[in-house]
Structures are given as C-alpha cells and as structure tokens.
Design a protein around this motif. Structure first.
Motif, PDB file in Angstrom:
ATOM      1  N   THR A   1      30.128  41.195  58.980  1.00  0.00           N
ATOM      2  CA  THR A   1      30.970  41.764  57.935  1.00  0.00           C
ATOM      3  C   THR A   1      30.960  40.918  56.668  1.00  0.00           C
ATOM      4  N   ASP A   2      31.268  41.585  55.585  1.00  0.00           N
ATOM      5  CA  ASP A   2      31.612  40.896  54.345  1.00  0.00           C
ATOM      6  C   ASP A   2      32.968  41.492  53.981  1.00  0.00           C
ATOM      7  N   SER A   3      33.363  41.479  52.777  1.00  0.00           N
ATOM      8  CA  SER A   3      34.689  41.986  52.446  1.00  0.00           C
ATOM      9  C   SER A   3      34.712  43.485  52.156  1.00  0.00           C
ATOM     10  N   GLU A   4      33.569  44.155  52.340  1.00  0.00           N
ATOM     11  CA  GLU A   4      33.519  45.589  52.072  1.00  0.00           C
ATOM     12  C   GLU A   4      32.770  46.393  53.128  1.00  0.00           C
ATOM     13  N   LYS A   5      31.932  45.743  53.932  1.00  0.00           N
ATOM     14  CA  LYS A   5      31.128  46.426  54.943  1.00  0.00           C
ATOM     15  C   LYS A   5      31.326  45.740  56.281  1.00  0.00           C
ATOM     16  N   VAL A   6      31.134  46.513  57.346  1.00  0.00           N
ATOM     17  CA  VAL A   6      31.156  45.936  58.686  1.00  0.00           C
ATOM     18  C   VAL A   6      30.146  46.684  59.561  1.00  0.00           C
ATOM     19  N   LEU A   7      29.433  45.909  60.369  1.00  0.00           N
ATOM     20  CA  LEU A   7      28.518  46.452  61.367  1.00  0.00           C
ATOM     21  C   LEU A   7      29.029  46.020  62.740  1.00  0.00           C
ATOM     22  N   PHE A   8      29.219  46.975  63.628  1.00  0.00           N
ATOM     23  CA  PHE A   8      29.571  46.674  65.006  1.00  0.00           C
ATOM     24  C   PHE A   8      28.292  46.777  65.825  1.00  0.00           C
TER      25      PHE A   8
ATOM     26  N   GLU B   1      28.359  51.107  65.298  1.00  0.00           N
ATOM     27  CA  GLU B   1      29.059  51.754  64.191  1.00  0.00           C
ATOM     28  C   GLU B   1      28.867  50.941  62.915  1.00  0.00           C
ATOM     29  N   LYS B   2      28.830  51.655  61.787  1.00  0.00           N
ATOM     30  CA  LYS B   2      28.813  51.037  60.459  1.00  0.00           C
ATOM     31  C   LYS B   2      30.010  51.577  59.705  1.00  0.00           C
ATOM     32  N   ASP B   3      30.601  50.731  58.888  1.00  0.00           N
ATOM     33  CA  ASP B   3      31.706  51.190  58.060  1.00  0.00           C
ATOM     34  C   ASP B   3      31.632  50.468  56.726  1.00  0.00           C
ATOM     35  N   GLU B   4      31.864  51.211  55.670  1.00  0.00           N
ATOM     36  CA  GLU B   4      31.856  50.614  54.334  1.00  0.00           C
ATOM     37  C   GLU B   4      32.990  51.229  53.542  1.00  0.00           C
ATOM     38  N   GLN B   5      33.756  50.383  52.892  1.00  0.00           N
ATOM     39  CA  GLN B   5      34.847  50.896  52.071  1.00  0.00           C
ATOM     40  C   GLN B   5      34.446  50.849  50.610  1.00  0.00           C
ATOM     41  N   GLU B   6      34.949  51.779  49.877  1.00  0.00           N
ATOM     42  CA  GLU B   6      34.704  51.789  48.443  1.00  0.00           C
ATOM     43  C   GLU B   6      35.713  50.850  47.796  1.00  0.00           C
ATOM     44  N   ASN B   7      35.229  49.895  47.022  1.00  0.00           N
ATOM     45  CA  ASN B   7      36.105  48.934  46.365  1.00  0.00           C
ATOM     46  C   ASN B   7      35.606  48.716  44.937  1.00  0.00           C
ATOM     47  N   PRO B   8      35.988  49.607  44.018  1.00  0.00           N
ATOM     48  CA  PRO B   8      35.538  49.457  42.630  1.00  0.00           C
ATOM     49  C   PRO B   8      36.046  48.158  42.014  1.00  0.00           C
ATOM     50  N   SER B   9      35.480  47.798  40.887  1.00  0.00           N
ATOM     51  CA  SER B   9      35.906  46.579  40.212  1.00  0.00           C
ATOM     52  C   SER B   9      37.377  46.677  39.834  1.00  0.00           C
TER      53      SER B   9
ATOM     54  N   LYS C   1      39.944  43.434  49.293  1.00  0.00           N
ATOM     55  CA  LYS C   1      39.125  42.608  50.181  1.00  0.00           C
ATOM     56  C   LYS C   1      39.974  41.982  51.282  1.00  0.00           C
ATOM     57  N   GLU C   2      41.161  41.496  50.913  1.00  0.00           N
ATOM     58  CA  GLU C   2      42.050  40.905  51.909  1.00  0.00           C
ATOM     59  C   GLU C   2      42.543  41.959  52.892  1.00  0.00           C
ATOM     60  N   ARG C   3      42.824  43.139  52.406  1.00  0.00           N
ATOM     61  CA  ARG C   3      43.266  44.223  53.292  1.00  0.00           C
ATOM     62  C   ARG C   3      42.154  44.625  54.251  1.00  0.00           C
ATOM     63  N   PHE C   4      40.904  44.564  53.786  1.00  0.00           N
ATOM     64  CA  PHE C   4      39.771  44.913  54.652  1.00  0.00           C
ATOM     65  C   PHE C   4      39.746  43.997  55.872  1.00  0.00           C
ATOM     66  N   ALA C   5      39.945  42.697  55.667  1.00  0.00           N
ATOM     67  CA  ALA C   5      39.957  41.739  56.777  1.00  0.00           C
ATOM     68  C   ALA C   5      41.113  42.044  57.733  1.00  0.00           C
ATOM     69  N   ALA C   6      42.269  42.366  57.198  1.00  0.00           N
ATOM     70  CA  ALA C   6      43.422  42.692  58.041  1.00  0.00           C
ATOM     71  C   ALA C   6      43.166  43.969  58.842  1.00  0.00           C
ATOM     72  N   ASP C   7      42.563  44.972  58.205  1.00  0.00           N
ATOM     73  CA  ASP C   7      42.246  46.223  58.903  1.00  0.00           C
ATOM     74  C   ASP C   7      41.223  45.981  60.013  1.00  0.00           C
ATOM     75  N   LEU C   8      40.227  45.143  59.730  1.00  0.00           N
ATOM     76  CA  LEU C   8      39.217  44.818  60.742  1.00  0.00           C
ATOM     77  C   LEU C   8      39.856  44.069  61.912  1.00  0.00           C
ATOM     78  N   ALA C   9      40.760  43.160  61.622  1.00  0.00           N
ATOM     79  CA  ALA C   9      41.456  42.423  62.684  1.00  0.00           C
ATOM     80  C   ALA C   9      42.239  43.383  63.578  1.00  0.00           C
ATOM     81  N   GLU C  10      42.888  44.369  62.980  1.00  0.00           N
ATOM     82  CA  GLU C  10      43.628  45.370  63.763  1.00  0.00           C
ATOM     83  C   GLU C  10      42.689  46.199  64.635  1.00  0.00           C
TER      84      GLU C  10
END
Length: 151
Positions: free
Chosen positions: A13-20, A36-44, A77-86
C-alpha cells in the motif's frame, strides 16, 4: 530470517492504493496472487478546498494574521490508513489470514501501526518499508523475498 510461507497475506500500500496479495507457494519460489486491488481518488488539496485560508485580527490596529487551512489531501491519506486498518481487523477477526506482511512507505507504515488492532499486529510477520504499489507482481515477489531474507 522470516519466510514467506504459503497463504501468507502480503498487503502492498501507499496512501492511495492497496493490493491484497496471497502467497500460493512457499518462500523458495513465491507466487503472489492478487486477491483485490483498491484505489481511492484523492485530488490535490487545491481541488478539494472550497475557501481561501482565513484571517484573524491581531493585537495591533489594522493587523491580521493568516490562518492555515485544512490540508484535505493529507487528511484523506491519514483516513486511508485508518480505513485499511479497519479492513485488516475485520479480515483477521474472520480468520482470513494467520500471517501478514505489510509493504508500505515508512510514513504510511507509521500511520498504519498507530491504527492497527492487536488482533492484526499479532499476525504481522514482517514489515517492508518501501513503496511498491506501482511495481509488477513479479518484482514485488522478488523484492519482498529479498527483504525478508535480509531481515
């Protein structure tokens, strides 16, 4: 040396994509299967912010100070890490994996560590502080194996 045993989950993972990924074989010849792959949209931040930064009256006559606006991009980006942890907690609670390797940049690993539940941290066998989300699976297999051998 930590081995990449069969059925070990590798989360890249990085702060916007995750590969399981799940290892289908053994450490000698890892074969990571994409579950599974997941990517969130995170505009500037500029695209997400609606207002100009605020100003506040200072002590002197006619003086104002600028206030920092919320950095929406960084917050996401911080929320992405929290969502992944959940998500990892839910999967661990279901018994979906017994061994876990986390692969992420040092900053994302730090955010994840802070958010992970004990049920997940007990299953982590290794952490690889690298950003590999844009690498082909074969390269991820080789790099993770190399990192685990040198640990």
């Amino acid at each position: 040396m930590t081995e990449l045993k069969q059925d070990t989950w590798v989360v890249v993972t990085d702060s916007e994509k995750v590969l399981f990924l799940r290892n289908l074989t053994d450490h000698a010849d890892p074969n990571l299967d994409v579950m599974e792959k997941d990517e969130q949209e995170n505009p500037s931040d500029r695209e997400q912010g609606a207002n100009r930064p605020g100003r506040m009256g200072d002590g002197g006559p006619g003086q104002k100070s600028a206030l920092d606006d919320t950095d929406w991009h960084e917050l996401q980006k911080e929320r992405f890490a929290a969502d992944l942890a959940e998500r990892l907690y839910a999967e661990a609670h279901k018994g979906a994996f017994q061994r876990l390797v986390l692969v992420a940049s040092p900053a994302v690993l730090g955010d994840l560590r802070a958010a992970l539940h004990k049920e997940v941290t007990d299953r982590i066998v290794a952490e690889v502080p690298k950003t590999l989300t844009n690498h082909p699976i074969r390269e991820i297999e080789a790099l993770v194996k190399k990192e685990l051998e040198s640990a």
